[in-house]
Design an enzyme around this catalytic site. Structure first.
Site, PDB file in Angstrom:
ATOM      1  CE  LYS A 101      -4.349   0.918   0.199  1.00 22.09           C
ATOM      2  NZ  LYS A 101      -5.559  -0.084  -0.243  1.00 22.09           N
TER       3      LYS A 101
HETATM    4  P1  NAD Z   1     -12.924   7.593  -2.813  1.00 21.07           P
HETATM    5  O1  NAD Z   1     -11.920   8.735  -2.164  1.00 21.07           O
HETATM    6  O2  NAD Z   1     -13.432   7.443  -4.077  1.00 21.07           O
HETATM    7  O3  NAD Z   1     -14.314   8.140  -1.608  1.00 21.07           O
HETATM    8  C1  NAD Z   1     -14.356   8.027  -0.207  1.00 21.07           C
HETATM    9  C2  NAD Z   1     -15.841   8.427  -0.047  1.00 21.07           C
HETATM   10  O4  NAD Z   1     -15.839   8.474   1.575  1.00 21.07           O
HETATM   11  C3  NAD Z   1     -16.206   9.764  -0.157  1.00 21.07           C
HETATM   12  O5  NAD Z   1     -17.696   9.787  -0.566  1.00 21.07           O
HETATM   13  C4  NAD Z   1     -15.853  10.738   0.690  1.00 21.07           C
HETATM   14  O6  NAD Z   1     -16.607  11.744   0.825  1.00 21.07           O
HETATM   15  C5  NAD Z   1     -16.288   9.715   1.918  1.00 21.07           C
HETATM   16  N1  NAD Z   1     -15.523  10.047   3.307  1.00 21.07           N
HETATM   17  C6  NAD Z   1     -14.582  10.427   3.382  1.00 21.07           C
HETATM   18  N2  NAD Z   1     -14.117  10.717   4.852  1.00 21.07           N
HETATM   19  C7  NAD Z   1     -15.360  10.324   5.108  1.00 21.07           C
HETATM   20  C8  NAD Z   1     -15.798  10.374   6.746  1.00 21.07           C
HETATM   21  N3  NAD Z   1     -15.100  10.859   7.825  1.00 21.07           N
HETATM   22  N4  NAD Z   1     -17.187   9.982   6.799  1.00 21.07           N
HETATM   23  C9  NAD Z   1     -17.816   9.612   5.787  1.00 21.07           C
HETATM   24  N5  NAD Z   1     -17.469   9.602   4.547  1.00 21.07           N
HETATM   25  C10 NAD Z   1     -16.396   9.917   4.397  1.00 21.07           C
HETATM   26  O7  NAD Z   1     -12.483   6.228  -1.972  1.00 21.07           O
HETATM   27  P2  NAD Z   1     -12.809   4.847  -2.406  1.00 21.07           P
HETATM   28  O8  NAD Z   1     -12.005   4.162  -3.536  1.00 21.07           O
HETATM   29  O9  NAD Z   1     -14.434   4.733  -2.608  1.00 21.07           O
HETATM   30  O10 NAD Z   1     -12.525   4.115  -0.997  1.00 21.07           O
HETATM   31  C11 NAD Z   1     -13.460   3.944  -0.032  1.00 21.07           C
HETATM   32  C12 NAD Z   1     -12.932   2.931   0.869  1.00 21.07           C
HETATM   33  O11 NAD Z   1     -12.942   1.648  -0.033  1.00 21.07           O
HETATM   34  C13 NAD Z   1     -11.623   2.975   1.591  1.00 21.07           C
HETATM   35  O12 NAD Z   1     -11.503   2.295   2.670  1.00 21.07           O
HETATM   36  C14 NAD Z   1     -10.643   2.048   0.520  1.00 21.07           C
HETATM   37  O13 NAD Z   1      -9.376   1.672   0.915  1.00 21.07           O
HETATM   38  C15 NAD Z   1     -11.721   1.022   0.087  1.00 21.07           C
HETATM   39  N6  NAD Z   1     -11.311   0.055  -0.932  1.00 21.07           N
HETATM   40  C16 NAD Z   1     -11.317   0.721  -2.274  1.00 21.07           C
HETATM   41  C17 NAD Z   1     -11.311   0.047  -3.396  1.00 21.07           C
HETATM   42  C18 NAD Z   1     -11.116   0.678  -4.675  1.00 21.07           C
HETATM   43  O14 NAD Z   1     -11.193   0.000  -5.705  1.00 21.07           O
HETATM   44  N7  NAD Z   1     -11.462   1.991  -4.952  1.00 21.07           N
HETATM   45  C19 NAD Z   1     -10.932  -1.390  -3.192  1.00 21.07           C
HETATM   46  C20 NAD Z   1     -10.947  -1.749  -2.070  1.00 21.07           C
HETATM   47  C21 NAD Z   1     -11.410  -1.225  -0.956  1.00 21.07           C
END
Ligand code: NAD
Length: 435
Positions: free
Chosen positions: A125
């Site tokens: 990561k």
């Molecule tokens: P992103 O940046 O696209 O979206 C994050 C979302 O969370 C946004 O809507 C943001 O406004 C919201 N957010 C941020 N802080 C917040 C808070 N304190 N309270 C409520 N909402 C909040 O990120 P993403 O890629 O959608 O990732 C989200 C989660 O999923 C992370 O934990 C990431 O590690 C995990 N994840 C992502 C992927 C991927 O393919 N993108 C894969 C596996 C896991």
């Protein structure tokens, strides 16, 4: 540029070179989960310590000349937690709260996740402690290119492959790929996944994590004879994972009753009109103020009376103060590490079924793997082939985890971790210790 090595930690049970991780932090959660799996598997202290300790870490300074001419400095990290099964694989996060312990936790979860879905990868990561919303596109490009060139010795298509995570996207991956390729002197698409289609991205990658979440939700519901189109869902986080999950849940007939982002949340008990909501978010940048919905706070959303709760934002939201209020019967972890160890205990006490992150959100890395395979073969699959292969991987992994959970009387989380940890430990033991 400074490199930290992974010397044997001084005092167990904390295996972090910097000492004990903060209570309730992502790394404390990851360590507690590993300790449980190691205990179930009967591993000795040496093997447990080896599995808990990252193989390689790098901490870099990332200076940025702002559009205004001012210079600011950020801290960036890349951690390879384990590479026994193959090259490191893991996302790149841009968020102000990024620190080395958070990146260590996320890298460790990637190790178990890749093993749970049978990918030939280790876990890695990266992150930069920056709030991307405060910077122009040109500034973010300079940050990405500088960070990439600082960590160049560690990454590569056969060593460590990046993908988008919170705060980064396909464009970020294009800049990483270009910086890496220009420095090597030829185009190397397989150094990143989650790239735009135009430069070797895969069909279906953008929605893969969310599609995987829906596959495992359907499988979990089916064990109780509940069809997907009869459930209500609340989703915290409306970014890449949460917004596509809402779209797919709604398209499959589930009622999306509430969603939120970092600015606040909205609820409509009869179900939100998700296509209209996506349009609203495209225009305004947030779910807040969507017409025909009531507002709800992020904490209230976690306690709504829905069937399925999908935390898809940040770590640690289901803890000792919030998990006891969860009314959903299923929690499907879209985010990495949304539940602390204390939160997990409360959910278990209240008979909430938790489909753990290392299984539930693995769809993204599965299609990242498909993208990497396609890039290495320079042969591209159709969207349907990718969708079918993803569904097969996710439902097979769910079935394996669920079968072990039933056989051994474990939670789905402990079963998933036991499977992931065991596959990594076996690879380590069969390969032997060098020298
Ligand atoms: P992103 O940046 O696209 O979206 C994050 C979302 O969370 C946004 O809507 C943001 O406004 C919201 N957010 C941020 N802080 C917040 C808070 N304190 N309270 C409520 N909402 C909040 O990120 P993403 O890629 O959608 O990732 C989200 C989660 O999923 C992370 O934990 C990431 O590690 C995990 N994840 C992502 C992927 C991927 O393919 N993108 C894969 C596996 C896991």
């Amino acid at each position: 540029m400074t490199t930290t090595t992974t010397s044997t930690p001084a005092s167990p049970p904390s295996f972090a070179p910097s000492g004990s991780p903060a209570v309730g932090s992502a790394l404390a959660t990851a360590h507690a989960q590993l300790a449980t799996a190691a205990e179930i598997l009967g591993y000795d202290e040496g093997l447990h310590r080896m599995l808990a300790t990252p193989r390689r870490e790098i901490h870099v300074a990332v200076p940025l000349r702002r559009d205004s001419g001012e210079t600011v400095l950020f801290h960036g990290f890349r951690v390879q937690h384990n590479v026994s099964l193959g090259p490191g694989k893991g996302g790149l996060r841009y968020h102000p709260s990024v620190d080395v312990d958070e990146v260590r936790a996320l890298a460790m979860w990637m190790t178990w996740k890749c093993a749970v879905v049978h990918l030939p990868y280790g876990g890695a990561k990266g992150g930069v402690a920056i709030d991307p919303r405060g910077y122009s596109l040109a500034e973010l490009e300079r940050v990405t290119r500088r960070y990439t060139s600082e960590i160049m010795p560690m990454i590569g298509p056969d060593t460590d492959i990046m993908a988008p995570d919170m705060g980064t996207d396909a464009q970020t991956m294009a800049w990483v790929m270009d910086t890496y390729s220009v420095n090597r002197g030829y185009t190397i698409p397989a150094v990143v996944t989650g790239k735009p289609l135009a430069i070797g991205g895969s069909l279906g990658r953008g929605t893969a994590t969310s599609a995987g979440i829906v596959h495992v939700t359907k499988a979990a519901l089916a064990e109780s004879g509940v069809p997907l189109d009869e459930v209500s869902v609340a989703i915290q986080g409306f970014g890449k994972v949460g917004s596509h999950a809402a779209e797919i849940f709604a398209a499959r007939g589930a009622r999306v009753a509430a969603v939120s982002d970092q600015y606040g949340g909205i609820r409509a008990d009869d179900g939100l009109d998700v296509p209209r909501l996506l349009e609203h978010v495209r225009r305004t940048g947030s779910v807040v103020d969507f017409p025909d919905a009531d507002s709800v706070s992020n904490t209230e959303l976690l306690a709504l009376d829905v069937d399925v709760l999908v935390p898809a934002a940040i770590e640690g939201v289901l803890d000792e103060t919030t998990a006891g209020d969860v009314k959903a019967r299923w929690v499907v972890e879209g985010a990495n590490g949304p539940t602390t160890a204390a939160g997990d205990a409360l959910l278990a006490k209240n008979d909430v079924t938790v489909v753990p992150d290392v299984l539930a959100n693995a769809g993204g890395v599965v299609v990242s793997y498909f993208e990497w395979v396609q890039a290495n073969q320079t042969y591209w699959w159709t969207e349907q082939e990718i969708a079918d292969k993803l569904e097969h991987r996710m439902t097979t992994a769910y079935a394996e985890v669920s079968a072990l959970a039933k056989r051994e009387g474990l939670s789905l989380r402990d079963a998933a971790l036991v499977i992931g940890v065991k596959r990594v430990a076996e690879a380590h033991q069969i390969r032997g210790l060098y020298p």
